[in-house]
Design an enzyme around this catalytic site. Structure first.
Site, mmCIF file in Angstrom:
data_model
loop_
_atom_site.group_PDB
_atom_site.id
_atom_site.type_symbol
_atom_site.label_atom_id
_atom_site.label_comp_id
_atom_site.label_asym_id
_atom_site.label_seq_id
_atom_site.Cartn_x
_atom_site.Cartn_y
_atom_site.Cartn_z
ATOM 1 N N LYS A 250 41.761 26.560 33.835
ATOM 2 C CA LYS A 250 42.063 27.870 33.255
ATOM 3 C C LYS A 250 41.662 27.833 31.797
ATOM 4 O O LYS A 250 41.624 26.761 31.187
ATOM 5 C CB LYS A 250 43.571 28.153 33.353
ATOM 6 C CG LYS A 250 43.900 29.617 33.379
ATOM 7 C CD LYS A 250 43.745 30.188 34.762
ATOM 8 C CE LYS A 250 43.912 31.685 34.770
ATOM 9 N NZ LYS A 250 43.984 32.183 36.159
ATOM 10 N N ASP B 273 40.494 37.075 34.236
ATOM 11 C CA ASP B 273 41.942 37.081 34.410
ATOM 12 C C ASP B 273 42.427 38.240 33.527
ATOM 13 O O ASP B 273 41.612 39.134 33.220
ATOM 14 C CB ASP B 273 42.538 35.724 33.993
ATOM 15 C CG ASP B 273 43.974 35.518 34.477
ATOM 16 O OD1 ASP B 273 44.164 35.151 35.642
ATOM 17 O OD2 ASP B 273 44.922 35.756 33.694
HETATM 18 N N1 GLU Z 1 42.113 34.543 37.486
HETATM 19 C C1 GLU Z 1 42.114 34.579 38.915
HETATM 20 C C2 GLU Z 1 43.222 33.707 39.447
HETATM 21 O O1 GLU Z 1 44.274 33.632 38.839
HETATM 22 C C3 GLU Z 1 40.754 34.310 39.517
HETATM 23 C C4 GLU Z 1 40.135 33.008 39.160
HETATM 24 C C5 GLU Z 1 38.694 32.849 39.640
HETATM 25 O O2 GLU Z 1 38.180 33.744 40.286
HETATM 26 O O3 GLU Z 1 38.130 31.805 39.326
HETATM 27 O O4 GLU Z 1 43.140 33.109 40.492
#
Ligand code: GLU
Length: 448
Positions: free
Chosen positions: A128, A168
């Site tokens: 992340k 996100d």
């Molecule tokens: N931010 C999204 C999540 O919490 C998607 C992450 C992504 O697609 O890599 O899963």
């Protein structure tokens, strides 16, 4: 030693090593609560110290992001990428741009992402990132300059086989475009090192819909298991961003009634239900005009604006927290139970705190954690990576069918590890199923 003692010792060590990171402690506690007894029963994981290793990120990159605002003033933000675990695939997870972003928040999100990505059945590690930058109120030009500066550093650490960021909170189509544009400029290649891209430059169809739709596919499976369905169900949805909009859209198409949506200013409660036409108004308001949800009540006079409030006080059958972390506290959980809410299905990451999860479960409310319920988003990101590698684009129908198959599979994994008599403990099921795959892989690699 018994599992309770092990858990206490493990958590006190984790808190000592990561002081003050309360969101990270909370996310690990939720996982450790259900995993400790399982690890106690499976000595190989204990001997391999898998949970200790899994709670220490592979690496964390923190960097300065300087940019110039429209007044010519120099601005400085802090950027991050937490590369948590790449045992089963390249690091994968979104970027969050929000003033509340901190190391603790990104470590909790990165940690949950390891488990979520494992559940998708795809080869995706967990990561992340983001920045304490607030896109709200910024011009497009300011957002572009920030994204370009952010990517100028991030590019050294990512790549289609290394680490693949996505969106996100605060990072949507506009930001992904700017980030990927800068990545392309710096590297002179289009390898798909970011997902959530536009459909004209390598993005997957259905990626915008995937998290919200997936969440509703999940609750449909859970209801089906107890011989029920969505038709006529009164639904409380929080948030009004990408996840909430598409959760609401799918609920409507399956015959449910959506009573609420919200943003940081408060909630709207429409006793007549938010139908397709009203939802189109909200999409335009939020995605194009970037306005406040309260404006809904100026147009639709029967709707009530609950200023500064979340929607959990409204009577409904099913709750879908799709806004952000810790938006359901113990008082909200008690209200939901006394209003006879049947299920809480998390579209956001960790929207329910641990005390509330226990309370809901003790009262036999179906509780489906985000790492299972919102995995559809990252799953379609994984499918976007596949399409980029194959140099093809699947149709929306093809992607949707694959998404549905993945959500059914995740539901099955939760049931097979979480069934307790007639009740399914989805938290336990998700944690054990996800953990087993990663733990077995880490053992195969030896001590690294
Ligand atoms: N931010 C999204 C999540 O919490 C998607 C992450 C992504 O697609 O890599 O899963």
């Amino acid at each position: 030693m018994d599992a309770a003692k092990d858990l206490k010792k493990f958590m006190s060590g984790l808190k000592k090593r990561n002081p003050g990171e309360k969101e990270f402690h909370q996310a690990v506690q939720e996982v450790a609560n259900t995993l400790m007894p399982f690890i106690g029963d499976n000595k190989i994981y204990q001997d391999g110290q898998i949970l200790e290793r899994l709670t220490e990120p592979d690496r964390i990159i923190i960097f300065r992001v300087c940019w110039e605002d429209d007044k010519g003033q120099v601005r400085t933000n802090r950027g991050y990428r937490v590369q948590f675990n790449n045992s089963i695939g390249p690091y994968k997870g979104g970027l969050r741009f929000h003033p509340t972003v901190s190391l603790s928040v990104l470590k909790f999100l990165g940690f949950e992402q390891i488990f979520k990505n494992s559940l998708t059945t795809l080869p995706l590690g967990g990561a992340k990132g983001g920045a304490n930058f607030n896109p709200k109120g910024k011009s497009d030009a300011e957002v572009m300059r920030f994204c370009q500066s952010f990517m100028t550093e991030l590019t050294r650490h990512i790549g289609s086989d290394i680490d693949v960021p996505a969106g996100d909170i605060g990072v949507g189509a506009r930001e992904i475009g700017f980030l990927y544009g800068q990545f392309k400029r710096l590297n002179n290649r289009l390898t798909g090192a970011i997902t959530g891209k536009g459909p004209t430059y390598g993005g997957s169809l259905m990626r915008p819909e995937a998290t919200g739709y997936g969440c509703i596919y999940m609750i449909r499976e859970a209801l089906d298991k107890i011989g029920d369905d969505l038709s006529g169900k009164k639904c409380l949805v929080s948030g009004s961003g990408n996840v909430a909009q598409h959760a609401a859209e799918k609920l409507l198409s399956l015959g449910a009634k959506v009573l609420t949506l919200s943003d940081s200013g408060g909630s709207i409660y429409d006793p007549d239900g938010i139908d397709e036409e009203k939802l189109a108004f909200i999409k335009e308001l939020k995605n194009v005009k970037r306005g406040r949800i309260s404006e809904y009540c100026e147009k639709y006079k029967k709707a009530e604006f609950l200023a500064g409030k979340r929607p959990w006080g409204v009577k409904g059958d099913l709750a879908f927290p799709c806004a952000t972390q810790n938006e359901i506290g113990i008082e909200d959980a008690k209200t939901l139970v006394s209003n006879k809410c049947r299920a809480v299905c998390e579209g956001a990451n960790m929207p329910t705190d641990n005390e509330s999860i226990e309370y809901l479960q003790a009262n036999k409310v179906i509780f489906i954690p985000g790492k299972a319920a919102n995995a559809g988003g990252v799953a379609v990101s994984g499918l976007e990576m596949t399409q980029n590698s194959m140099r093809i684009q699947w149709t929306a129908k093809e992607v949707d069918e694959k998404l549905l198959g993945i959500m059914k599979n995740i539901h099955g994994q939760c049931v097979s590890h979480g069934e307790e008599g007639k009740y399914v403990n989805y938290v336990k099921g998700a944690n054990i199923a996800a953990f087993k795959k990663i733990a077995d892989t880490m053992l195969a690699y030896g001590i690294i």
